[in-house]
Scaffold this motif. Structure first.
Motif, PDB file in Angstrom:
ATOM      1  N   ARG A  84      10.480   7.652  10.092  1.00  0.00           N
ATOM      2  CA  ARG A  84      10.593   7.245   8.689  1.00  0.00           C
ATOM      3  C   ARG A  84       9.595   6.119   8.482  1.00  0.00           C
ATOM      4  NH1 ARG A  84      16.687   4.683   9.032  1.00  0.00           N
ATOM      5  NH2 ARG A  84      16.444   3.929  11.135  1.00  0.00           N
ATOM      6  N   ALA A  85       9.121   5.980   7.244  1.00  0.00           N
ATOM      7  CA  ALA A  85       8.026   5.042   7.011  1.00  0.00           C
ATOM      8  C   ALA A  85       7.996   4.563   5.564  1.00  0.00           C
ATOM      9  CB  ALA A  85       6.693   5.714   7.355  1.00  0.00           C
ATOM     10  N   ALA A  86       7.304   3.460   5.372  1.00  0.00           N
ATOM     11  CA  ALA A  86       6.992   2.932   4.038  1.00  0.00           C
ATOM     12  C   ALA A  86       5.584   2.363   4.100  1.00  0.00           C
ATOM     13  CB  ALA A  86       7.977   1.846   3.628  1.00  0.00           C
ATOM     14  N   THR A  87       4.800   2.597   3.053  1.00  0.00           N
ATOM     15  CA  THR A  87       3.429   2.099   2.999  1.00  0.00           C
ATOM     16  C   THR A  87       3.323   1.043   1.908  1.00  0.00           C
ATOM     17  OG1 THR A  87       2.546   4.198   3.789  1.00  0.00           O
ATOM     18  CG2 THR A  87       1.005   2.720   2.668  1.00  0.00           C
ATOM     19  N   VAL A  88       2.648  -0.063   2.254  1.00  0.00           N
ATOM     20  CA  VAL A  88       2.461  -1.181   1.342  1.00  0.00           C
ATOM     21  C   VAL A  88       0.968  -1.509   1.291  1.00  0.00           C
ATOM     22  CG1 VAL A  88       3.045  -3.595   0.896  1.00  0.00           C
ATOM     23  CG2 VAL A  88       4.730  -2.084   1.957  1.00  0.00           C
ATOM     24  N   ALA A  89       0.422  -1.650   0.098  1.00  0.00           N
ATOM     25  CA  ALA A  89      -0.977  -2.064  -0.066  1.00  0.00           C
ATOM     26  C   ALA A  89      -1.015  -3.588  -0.185  1.00  0.00           C
ATOM     27  CB  ALA A  89      -1.584  -1.415  -1.303  1.00  0.00           C
ATOM     28  N   LEU A  90      -1.792  -4.220   0.683  1.00  0.00           N
ATOM     29  CA  LEU A  90      -1.895  -5.675   0.720  1.00  0.00           C
ATOM     30  C   LEU A  90      -3.354  -6.101   0.613  1.00  0.00           C
ATOM     31  CD1 LEU A  90       0.562  -6.227   3.698  1.00  0.00           C
ATOM     32  CD2 LEU A  90       1.029  -6.624   1.275  1.00  0.00           C
ATOM     33  N   PRO A  91      -3.610  -7.277   0.057  1.00  0.00           N
ATOM     34  CA  PRO A  91      -4.992  -7.763   0.000  1.00  0.00           C
ATOM     35  C   PRO A  91      -5.570  -7.895   1.410  1.00  0.00           C
ATOM     36  CG  PRO A  91      -3.536  -9.140  -1.328  1.00  0.00           C
ATOM     37  CD  PRO A  91      -2.666  -8.220  -0.539  1.00  0.00           C
ATOM     38  N   ARG A  92      -6.863  -7.637   1.535  1.00  0.00           N
ATOM     39  CA  ARG A  92      -7.523  -7.776   2.833  1.00  0.00           C
ATOM     40  C   ARG A  92      -7.586  -9.242   3.231  1.00  0.00           C
ATOM     41  NH1 ARG A  92     -12.525  -3.898   3.757  1.00  0.00           N
ATOM     42  NH2 ARG A  92     -12.135  -4.770   5.797  1.00  0.00           N
ATOM     43  N   GLU A  93      -7.606  -9.444   4.544  1.00  0.00           N
ATOM     44  CA  GLU A  93      -7.773 -10.770   5.136  1.00  0.00           C
ATOM     45  C   GLU A  93      -6.707 -11.763   4.683  1.00  0.00           C
ATOM     46  OE1 GLU A  93     -11.830 -12.069   4.896  1.00  0.00           O
ATOM     47  OE2 GLU A  93     -12.587 -10.093   5.396  1.00  0.00           O
ATOM     48  N   THR A  94      -5.452 -11.307   4.695  1.00  0.00           N
ATOM     49  CA  THR A  94      -4.311 -12.169   4.388  1.00  0.00           C
ATOM     50  C   THR A  94      -3.296 -12.070   5.521  1.00  0.00           C
ATOM     51  OG1 THR A  94      -3.219 -10.412   3.113  1.00  0.00           O
ATOM     52  CG2 THR A  94      -4.590 -11.973   1.879  1.00  0.00           C
ATOM     53  N   SER A  95      -2.368 -13.000   5.565  1.00  0.00           N
ATOM     54  CA  SER A  95      -1.301 -12.998   6.562  1.00  0.00           C
ATOM     55  C   SER A  95       0.041 -12.977   5.851  1.00  0.00           C
ATOM     56  CB  SER A  95      -1.381 -14.247   7.436  1.00  0.00           C
ATOM     57  OG  SER A  95      -2.533 -14.214   8.227  1.00  0.00           O
ATOM     58  N   HIS A  96       1.001 -12.294   6.454  1.00  0.00           N
ATOM     59  CA  HIS A  96       2.312 -12.137   5.834  1.00  0.00           C
ATOM     60  C   HIS A  96       3.426 -12.213   6.870  1.00  0.00           C
ATOM     61  CE1 HIS A  96       0.400 -10.873   2.116  1.00  0.00           C
ATOM     62  NE2 HIS A  96      -0.438 -10.217   2.890  1.00  0.00           N
ATOM     63  N   SER A  97       4.571 -12.766   6.459  1.00  0.00           N
ATOM     64  CA  SER A  97       5.790 -12.763   7.254  1.00  0.00           C
ATOM     65  C   SER A  97       6.623 -11.566   6.822  1.00  0.00           C
ATOM     66  CB  SER A  97       6.596 -14.040   7.016  1.00  0.00           C
ATOM     67  OG  SER A  97       5.915 -15.152   7.512  1.00  0.00           O
ATOM     68  N   LEU A  98       7.295 -10.925   7.782  1.00  0.00           N
ATOM     69  CA  LEU A  98       8.094  -9.750   7.454  1.00  0.00           C
ATOM     70  C   LEU A  98       9.190  -9.543   8.481  1.00  0.00           C
ATOM     71  CD1 LEU A  98       7.309  -6.847   9.263  1.00  0.00           C
ATOM     72  CD2 LEU A  98       5.136  -7.801   8.528  1.00  0.00           C
TER      73      LEU A  98
END
Length: 91
Positions: free
Chosen positions: A50-64
């Motif tokens: 199972r999966a989910a796709t998220v579009a994020l800005p390039r060259e950024t960092s995220h907590s998840l």
């Protein structure tokens, strides 16, 4: 597991887990969706995942983290490190 596709102006990150481990619904939550468990639920992808796709800005960092049924929080061990109790992702 994280799958990344670099696009011209963004990175598409697909969060992939086994189809039934952990059991029940699972969402990916993080600072990119205001920790909203309804924003990115993982959906069936074939028989085994199972999966989910998220579009994020390039060259950024995220907590998840992932949030499963029964208020079960867990990290993605294939992430880019840790940010306190959370997984870290660099795009």
């Amino acid at each position: 597991m994280l799958e990344r596709k670099q696009r011209k102006d963004r990175t598409e990150v697909t969060f992939v887990l086994p189809a039934d481990t952990p059991p029940g619904p699972v969402s990916v939550v993080g600072d990119f969706n205001d920790w909203n468990p309804h924003a990115h639920p993982l959906e069936r992808r074939g028989e085994d995942a199972r999966a989910a796709t998220v579009a994020l800005p390039r060259e950024t960092s995220h907590s998840l983290r992932y949030l499963a049924a029964g208020d079960y929080w867990f990290n993605d061990e294939s992430g880019d490190g840790r940010d306190g109790p959370n997984s870290r992702l660099h795009t």
